[in-house]
Scaffold this motif. Structure first.
Motif, PDB file in Angstrom:
ATOM      1  N   ASP A   1      13.312 -35.185 -35.084  1.00 19.11           N
ATOM      2  CA  ASP A   1      14.527 -35.991 -35.064  1.00 19.11           C
ATOM      3  C   ASP A   1      14.244 -37.465 -35.333  1.00 19.11           C
ATOM      4  O   ASP A   1      15.144 -38.208 -35.716  1.00 19.11           O
ATOM      5  CB  ASP A   1      15.289 -35.822 -33.747  1.00 19.11           C
ATOM      6  CG  ASP A   1      14.499 -36.270 -32.541  1.00 19.11           C
ATOM      7  OD1 ASP A   1      13.265 -36.275 -32.614  1.00 19.11           O
ATOM      8  OD2 ASP A   1      15.119 -36.600 -31.511  1.00 19.11           O
ATOM      9  N   ALA A   2      13.017 -37.909 -35.158  1.00 22.94           N
ATOM     10  CA  ALA A   2      12.689 -39.317 -35.384  1.00 22.94           C
ATOM     11  C   ALA A   2      12.191 -39.568 -36.806  1.00 22.94           C
ATOM     12  O   ALA A   2      12.155 -40.704 -37.255  1.00 22.94           O
ATOM     13  CB  ALA A   2      11.635 -39.778 -34.388  1.00 22.94           C
ATOM     14  N   LYS A   3      11.817 -38.525 -37.527  1.00 21.76           N
ATOM     15  CA  LYS A   3      11.255 -38.708 -38.871  1.00 21.76           C
ATOM     16  C   LYS A   3      12.259 -39.274 -39.860  1.00 21.76           C
ATOM     17  O   LYS A   3      11.877 -39.932 -40.820  1.00 21.76           O
ATOM     18  CB  LYS A   3      10.695 -37.382 -39.394  1.00 21.76           C
ATOM     19  CG  LYS A   3       9.384 -37.010 -38.746  1.00 21.76           C
ATOM     20  CD  LYS A   3       8.760 -35.805 -39.391  1.00 21.76           C
ATOM     21  CE  LYS A   3       7.404 -35.539 -38.754  1.00 21.76           C
ATOM     22  NZ  LYS A   3       6.722 -34.414 -39.357  1.00 21.76           N
ATOM     23  N   ASN A   4      13.545 -39.010 -39.640  1.00 19.66           N
ATOM     24  CA  ASN A   4      14.532 -39.508 -40.588  1.00 19.66           C
ATOM     25  C   ASN A   4      15.111 -40.863 -40.175  1.00 19.66           C
ATOM     26  O   ASN A   4      16.038 -41.343 -40.811  1.00 19.66           O
ATOM     27  CB  ASN A   4      15.663 -38.486 -40.776  1.00 19.66           C
ATOM     28  CG  ASN A   4      16.341 -38.132 -39.477  1.00 19.66           C
ATOM     29  OD1 ASN A   4      15.971 -38.626 -38.428  1.00 19.66           O
ATOM     30  ND2 ASN A   4      17.331 -37.268 -39.544  1.00 19.66           N
TER      31      ASN A   4
ATOM     32  N   GLU B   1      13.261 -49.830 -38.236  1.00 17.37           N
ATOM     33  CA  GLU B   1      13.977 -50.612 -37.228  1.00 17.37           C
ATOM     34  C   GLU B   1      14.513 -49.709 -36.118  1.00 17.37           C
ATOM     35  O   GLU B   1      14.434 -50.036 -34.934  1.00 17.37           O
ATOM     36  CB  GLU B   1      15.122 -51.380 -37.883  1.00 17.37           C
ATOM     37  CG  GLU B   1      15.866 -52.286 -36.942  1.00 17.37           C
ATOM     38  CD  GLU B   1      16.977 -53.048 -37.646  1.00 17.37           C
ATOM     39  OE1 GLU B   1      18.083 -53.081 -37.087  1.00 17.37           O
ATOM     40  OE2 GLU B   1      16.732 -53.602 -38.730  1.00 17.37           O
ATOM     41  N   GLU B   2      15.038 -48.551 -36.510  1.00 15.38           N
ATOM     42  CA  GLU B   2      15.565 -47.610 -35.520  1.00 15.38           C
ATOM     43  C   GLU B   2      14.449 -47.032 -34.655  1.00 15.38           C
ATOM     44  O   GLU B   2      14.615 -46.848 -33.448  1.00 15.38           O
ATOM     45  CB  GLU B   2      16.330 -46.481 -36.216  1.00 15.38           C
ATOM     46  CG  GLU B   2      17.599 -46.944 -36.898  1.00 15.38           C
ATOM     47  CD  GLU B   2      18.212 -45.890 -37.794  1.00 15.38           C
ATOM     48  OE1 GLU B   2      19.429 -45.966 -38.026  1.00 15.38           O
ATOM     49  OE2 GLU B   2      17.489 -44.997 -38.272  1.00 15.38           O
ATOM     50  N   ILE B   3      13.290 -46.773 -35.271  1.00 17.27           N
ATOM     51  CA  ILE B   3      12.147 -46.269 -34.504  1.00 17.27           C
ATOM     52  C   ILE B   3      11.683 -47.330 -33.508  1.00 17.27           C
ATOM     53  O   ILE B   3      11.375 -47.008 -32.355  1.00 17.27           O
ATOM     54  CB  ILE B   3      10.998 -45.843 -35.441  1.00 17.27           C
ATOM     55  CG1 ILE B   3      11.401 -44.588 -36.210  1.00 17.27           C
ATOM     56  CG2 ILE B   3       9.715 -45.595 -34.651  1.00 17.27           C
ATOM     57  CD1 ILE B   3      10.393 -44.142 -37.242  1.00 17.27           C
ATOM     58  N   ASN B   4      11.639 -48.587 -33.945  1.00 12.92           N
ATOM     59  CA  ASN B   4      11.254 -49.667 -33.021  1.00 12.92           C
ATOM     60  C   ASN B   4      12.221 -49.764 -31.855  1.00 12.92           C
ATOM     61  O   ASN B   4      11.814 -49.986 -30.712  1.00 12.92           O
ATOM     62  CB  ASN B   4      11.176 -51.003 -33.761  1.00 12.92           C
ATOM     63  CG  ASN B   4       9.893 -51.143 -34.541  1.00 12.92           C
ATOM     64  OD1 ASN B   4       8.842 -50.682 -34.116  1.00 12.92           O
ATOM     65  ND2 ASN B   4       9.985 -51.767 -35.706  1.00 12.92           N
ATOM     66  N   GLN B   5      13.527 -49.580 -32.110  1.00 14.50           N
ATOM     67  CA  GLN B   5      14.514 -49.623 -31.038  1.00 14.50           C
ATOM     68  C   GLN B   5      14.321 -48.448 -30.081  1.00 14.50           C
ATOM     69  O   GLN B   5      14.379 -48.611 -28.864  1.00 14.50           O
ATOM     70  CB  GLN B   5      15.939 -49.617 -31.618  1.00 14.50           C
ATOM     71  CG  GLN B   5      17.014 -49.744 -30.571  1.00 14.50           C
ATOM     72  CD  GLN B   5      16.934 -51.053 -29.795  1.00 14.50           C
ATOM     73  OE1 GLN B   5      16.676 -52.109 -30.360  1.00 14.50           O
ATOM     74  NE2 GLN B   5      17.143 -50.993 -28.500  1.00 14.50           N
ATOM     75  N   GLU B   6      14.083 -47.259 -30.620  1.00 17.63           N
ATOM     76  CA  GLU B   6      13.828 -46.081 -29.784  1.00 17.63           C
ATOM     77  C   GLU B   6      12.561 -46.282 -28.945  1.00 17.63           C
ATOM     78  O   GLU B   6      12.519 -45.910 -27.775  1.00 17.63           O
ATOM     79  CB  GLU B   6      13.666 -44.823 -30.660  1.00 17.63           C
ATOM     80  CG  GLU B   6      14.937 -44.335 -31.292  1.00 17.63           C
ATOM     81  CD  GLU B   6      15.794 -43.550 -30.335  1.00 17.63           C
ATOM     82  OE1 GLU B   6      15.260 -42.886 -29.429  1.00 17.63           O
ATOM     83  OE2 GLU B   6      17.018 -43.614 -30.498  1.00 17.63           O
ATOM     84  N   LEU B   7      11.536 -46.864 -29.562  1.00  9.30           N
ATOM     85  CA  LEU B   7      10.282 -47.133 -28.861  1.00  9.30           C
ATOM     86  C   LEU B   7      10.521 -48.113 -27.714  1.00  9.30           C
ATOM     87  O   LEU B   7      10.044 -47.904 -26.593  1.00  9.30           O
ATOM     88  CB  LEU B   7       9.246 -47.689 -29.836  1.00  9.30           C
ATOM     89  CG  LEU B   7       7.853 -47.973 -29.298  1.00  9.30           C
ATOM     90  CD1 LEU B   7       7.214 -46.704 -28.744  1.00  9.30           C
ATOM     91  CD2 LEU B   7       6.986 -48.566 -30.383  1.00  9.30           C
TER      92      LEU B   7
END
Length: 124
Positions: free
Chosen positions: A66-69, A73-79
């Motif tokens: 679910d995180a690959k797409n 910036e969105e991954i940094n926010q999730e992190l």
């Protein structure tokens, strides 16, 4: 008396610190449940805000698919959200609040997944 029962000071009208902490913890839990279930979407409001009931979360580890797409910036926010949640879990342990131990493992696992994705993207 009505305001005091809601955690609002009758003199100043300010929300108490414990109420703010509780609201933050609930929000982080909702974000984690959505992320773990693969339901998180950036910019959308949570199901709890809309009054809908979330499905019962399973104890499965969060999937990296679910995180690959997501964008960087969105991954940094999730992190950031996962690290914040891990901090809140540790704080709950130190303040002797009830904590579900599996959430530590799941949150650390999610942090590792997101860091791995960022590292892979920086290499290529």
């Amino acid at each position: 008396a009505g305001l005091a029962s809601m955690g609002v000071s009758p003199k100043t009208g300010e929300v108490s610190c414990t109420m703010h902490v509780l609201q933050t913890a609930v929000l982080l839990l909702v974000i984690f449940v959505q992320t773990a279930a693969g339901l998180a979407s950036v910019g959308s409001r949570s199901a709890a805000v809309h009054g809908r009931c979330l499905s019962t979360p399973s104890l499965a580890m969060p999937s990296i698919a679910d995180a690959k797409n997501l964008s960087d910036e969105e991954i940094n926010q999730e992190l950031f959200n996962a690290q914040k949640e891990l901090f809140e879990l540790r704080k709950q342990v130190k303040t002797r609040q009830a904590v579900k131990p599996h959430l530590f493992v799941h949150t650390k696992h999610r942090i590792a997944q997101l860091q791995t994705l960022l590292g892979q993207r920086q290499e290529s």
